[in-house]
Design a protein around this motif. Structure first.
Motif, PDB file in Angstrom:
ATOM      1  N   LEU A  72       0.872  -1.170  -0.428  1.00 51.34           N
ATOM      2  CA  LEU A  72       0.251   0.236   0.074  1.00 51.34           C
ATOM      3  C   LEU A  72       0.982   1.481  -0.086  1.00 51.34           C
ATOM      4  CD1 LEU A  72      -2.855  -0.864   2.307  1.00 51.34           C
ATOM      5  CD2 LEU A  72      -2.682  -0.809   0.102  1.00 51.34           C
ATOM      6  N   ARG A 107      -7.647  -2.417  -3.911  1.00 51.87           N
ATOM      7  CA  ARG A 107      -7.323  -0.630  -2.960  1.00 51.87           C
ATOM      8  C   ARG A 107      -6.436  -0.334  -3.652  1.00 51.87           C
ATOM      9  NH1 ARG A 107      -6.257  -2.643   3.045  1.00 51.87           N
ATOM     10  NH2 ARG A 107      -5.450  -4.258   1.947  1.00 51.87           N
ATOM     11  N   PHE A 108      -5.746  -0.517  -4.843  1.00 52.18           N
ATOM     12  CA  PHE A 108      -5.018  -1.237  -5.331  1.00 52.18           C
ATOM     13  C   PHE A 108      -5.110  -0.302  -6.916  1.00 52.18           C
ATOM     14  CE2 PHE A 108      -3.408  -4.600  -2.920  1.00 52.18           C
ATOM     15  CZ  PHE A 108      -2.804  -3.789  -1.746  1.00 52.18           C
TER      16      PHE A 108
END
Length: 189
Positions: A72, A107-108
């Motif tokens: 992240l 989430r990437f």
């Protein structure tokens, strides 16, 4: 710029060597190499808690979140696996299984990735294809794919591998700098 390399080799062989060569040849990049074999990563139980309730509800307490947090925080990630029996290593498959919830709640988006497979004969294309497809569902833009042969370890082969690794890494860095995104290679739902 921060790039994290995730190496799914159980030992420090050809895959590890190529990843270190990249780091040595590009000191201008903040680069971190994570060896999955050095971590405490338990195999997925298939309980579905991460999908139904959230990844924080996974009953397995290990080093998964350490790697995910590095992913992240990074601008780009290299996913590297040796080829075993015509596919990615068990370490890479186990790690992908552990973060499979990312296909449901990716989430990437906006993050760049490079996939790399090192083989002694054949199967690198299948390994990179599989990793590319899965990473696309996680939201990654797979900017570069690298398939290397490491069968003879001759000086010529090592030089060729370095040249190919530099070209793939340059594609990754360029994609990070430009924010370029290709359409996903698989349908996302």
């Amino acid at each position: 710029m921060k790039i994290v390399a995730i190496c799914a080799s159980p030992h420090r062989g050809s895959c590890y060597s190529v990843l270190n060569t990249i780091a040595d040849r590009h000191p201008e990049v903040e680069y971190k190499l994570i060896m999955l074999g050095d971590l405490d990563l338990k195999p997925c139980r298939g309980c579905y808690a991460c999908i139904a309730k959230g990844e924080d509800k996974c009953p397995l307490k290990d080093d998964r979140d350490l790697v995910v947090n590095e992913m992240l925080e990074a601008d780009g990630v290299i996913f590297a696996s040796p080829v075993y029996v015509n596919h990615i290593s068990a370490l890479m498959k186990s790690f992908i299984d552990r973060i499979g919830y990312e296909s449901h709640r990716p989430r990437f988006f906006g993050k760049q990735a490079m996939v790399m497979a090192v083989c002694g004969g054949f199967g690198a294309d299948k390994a990179t294809g599989y990793m590319s497809d899965i990473l696309s569902t996680f939201g990654y833009n797979v900017a570069a794919s690298l398939e290397l042969q490491a069968s003879t370890k001759s000086d010529r082969e090592r030089a060729n591998n370095r040249k190919q690794a530099d070209a793939a890494f340059t594609k990754l860095v360029s994609a990070i700098q430009s924010g370029a995104r290709k359409p996903p290679s698989v349908t996302q739902v």
